[in-house]
Design an enzyme around this catalytic site. Structure first.
Site, PDB file in Angstrom:
ATOM      1  N   HIS A  43       0.829  -1.208   0.000  1.00 33.82           N
ATOM      2  CA  HIS A  43       0.000   0.000   0.000  1.00 33.82           C
ATOM      3  C   HIS A  43       0.863   1.257   0.000  1.00 33.82           C
ATOM      4  O   HIS A  43       1.845   1.340   0.738  1.00 33.82           O
ATOM      5  CB  HIS A  43      -0.917   0.010   1.232  1.00 33.82           C
ATOM      6  CG  HIS A  43      -2.115   0.891   1.075  1.00 33.82           C
ATOM      7  ND1 HIS A  43      -2.038   2.265   1.099  1.00 33.82           N
ATOM      8  CD2 HIS A  43      -3.423   0.597   0.869  1.00 33.82           C
ATOM      9  CE1 HIS A  43      -3.246   2.775   0.930  1.00 33.82           C
ATOM     10  NE2 HIS A  43      -4.102   1.791   0.786  1.00 33.82           N
ATOM     11  N   GLY A  53       4.863  22.300   9.385  1.00 30.35           N
ATOM     12  CA  GLY A  53       6.166  21.658   9.353  1.00 30.35           C
ATOM     13  C   GLY A  53       6.688  21.541   7.934  1.00 30.35           C
ATOM     14  O   GLY A  53       6.159  22.138   6.996  1.00 30.35           O
ATOM     15  N   PRO A  78       9.772  21.754   4.860  1.00 33.74           N
ATOM     16  CA  PRO A  78       9.425  20.812   3.781  1.00 33.74           C
ATOM     17  C   PRO A  78       9.950  19.394   3.990  1.00 33.74           C
ATOM     18  O   PRO A  78       9.446  18.457   3.387  1.00 33.74           O
ATOM     19  CB  PRO A  78      10.056  21.448   2.542  1.00 33.74           C
ATOM     20  CG  PRO A  78      11.225  22.205   3.079  1.00 33.74           C
ATOM     21  CD  PRO A  78      10.792  22.738   4.417  1.00 33.74           C
ATOM     22  N   ALA A 119       9.083   8.838  10.813  1.00 30.51           N
ATOM     23  CA  ALA A 119       7.616   8.811  10.837  1.00 30.51           C
ATOM     24  C   ALA A 119       6.977   9.479   9.635  1.00 30.51           C
ATOM     25  O   ALA A 119       5.751   9.440   9.486  1.00 30.51           O
ATOM     26  CB  ALA A 119       7.097   9.459  12.123  1.00 30.51           C
ATOM     27  N   GLY A 120       7.770  10.102   8.763  1.00 25.77           N
ATOM     28  CA  GLY A 120       7.212  10.716   7.565  1.00 25.77           C
ATOM     29  C   GLY A 120       6.330  11.906   7.882  1.00 25.77           C
ATOM     30  O   GLY A 120       6.764  12.869   8.510  1.00 25.77           O
TER      31      GLY A 120
END
Length: 368
Positions: free
Chosen positions: A82, A147, A149, A155-156
């Site tokens: 996914h 937040g 770039p 944690a992405g």
């Protein structure tokens, strides 16, 4: 007692294999709100947790669950079919009953602001009122709203947004390779002039299995039954059907047996009543707690059968009076039971209504 606005959130976390991580995420959510379901998929390496509650409880539950995911999931070592951008990947906020979609958007913003302030994970807003989709975010066409770039190293980012109820619906395909399955998926999408309210992808799972994975986001126009009928019309060879998470009773097929949203809401309401009866103590409350625990289990396993759905609506409505009489009912639990009863009532089809006219009239009077 005023009935509270009720909201559902269906956060998707990038972990579907490690049971200890899944349990920690669900436990963090359950400390603040009602966890209706936890549905993990090891092939997708993803878990969907269904949460319901009042505005403040849902936000607190999400912060706890997202925090647990950020602590335990490292995307650098993640694998799964996914697509994803975060450990706590997608956080939809869904209004239930008479709650407003715009309020759900406010909850999404409350949640996103706290995620960035407390966890320092960048946040994208998507969905209602935002002018962007998850596809835009995953394709890198937009920057984080909070937040960035640069994304969090392990944690992405978190995608938070408001939407209406949808059904995540998967179908296994036989005698079809991935190339052909992708063509089927493309042709089913609303964006390609396919079925209204359908998003679709095709995945190859271990064992050379091919899956058509869909979100049905306008279920009043296209239901799981409509999808199956269209695939059959095209001559597509189909295998097992799967509902991911929960399904509203009004569009439930046998694939949703035991996964009906309103059944889980009513079951959670009964379970909350049982817990409060146990806390109060005394012989009568103890006996009622046993009965409510049994009722909670049965309602949570409600099948997609017309007789069961009507009986479930009656039981959910009756529980409001039972918990009131026991003095263990609050506004949130009342909202859960009433939303459940109304949703199940709306799922009773005309033919069933004509057979059980007296029961329907009595139920309608109770819900008025």
């Amino acid at each position: 007692m005023a009935e509270e606005d009720l909201f559902e959130s269906v956060p998707n976390f990038s972990e579907g294999r490690r049971r200890d991580v899944i349990d920690a995420i669900a436990a963090a959510a359950a400390a603040e709100a009602h966890v209706l379901d936890t549905d993990a998929d090891p092939d997708h390496n993803r878990v969907v947790v269904s949460i319901a509650g009042s505005r403040s409880h849902v936000v607190d539950a999400l912060l706890g669950a997202i925090g647990a995911a950020v602590e335990r999931i490292d995307l650098r070592s993640h694998s799964g079919v996914h697509p994803r951008v975060g450990a706590a990947d997608v956080i939809p906020i869904v209004p239930l009953g008479d709650a407003a979609l715009e309020t759900a958007r406010e909850i999404a913003h409350d949640t996103g602001k706290r995620v960035w302030a407390e966890l320092k994970v960048p946040v994208y807003f998507y969905g209602h009122g935002e002018g962007r989709t998850l596809a835009d975010i995953r394709a890198g066409r937009v920057k984080p709203d909070l937040g960035g770039p640069d994304l969090h190293p392990t944690a992405g980012a978190v995608c938070v947004g408001a939407r209406r109820t949808l059904v995540a619906f998967n179908v296994m395909l036989f005698d079809t390779d991935l190339v052909a399955a992708r063509a089927v998926a493309r042709s089913m999408r609303e964006s390609a002039a396919g079925l209204r309210g359908v998003q679709a992808l095709a995945f190859e799972l271990p064992g050379q299995r091919v899956q058509l994975s869909m979100n049905l986001f306008r279920i009043d126009e296209t239901s799981p039954a409509d999808v199956i009928a269209e695939l059959a019309r095209r001559g597509v060879a189909m295998g097992a059907e799967q509902v991911v998470g929960l399904c509203p009773a009004v569009v439930a097929t046998p694939a949703a047996d035991g996964r009906i949203l309103e059944g889980r809401l009513a079951g959670a309401g009964a379970a909350a009543g049982a817990a409060r009866c146990s806390e109060r103590g005394g012989e009568e409350h103890a006996a009622l707690a046993v009965r409510l625990t049994r009722e909670a289990d049965e309602l949570a396993r409600l099948p997609a059968d017309q007789d069961a759905i009507l009986a479930g609506a009656e039981r959910a409505a009756a529980l409001v009076r039972v918990l009131q009489a026991a003095q263990v009912l609050d506004g949130e639990v009342e909202a859960m039971l009433r939303v459940a009863a109304r949703g199940l009532r709306d799922a009773v089809q005309p033919g069933t209504q004509s057979i059980y006219r007296a029961r329907i009239d009595a139920l309608d009077a109770r819900l008025a």
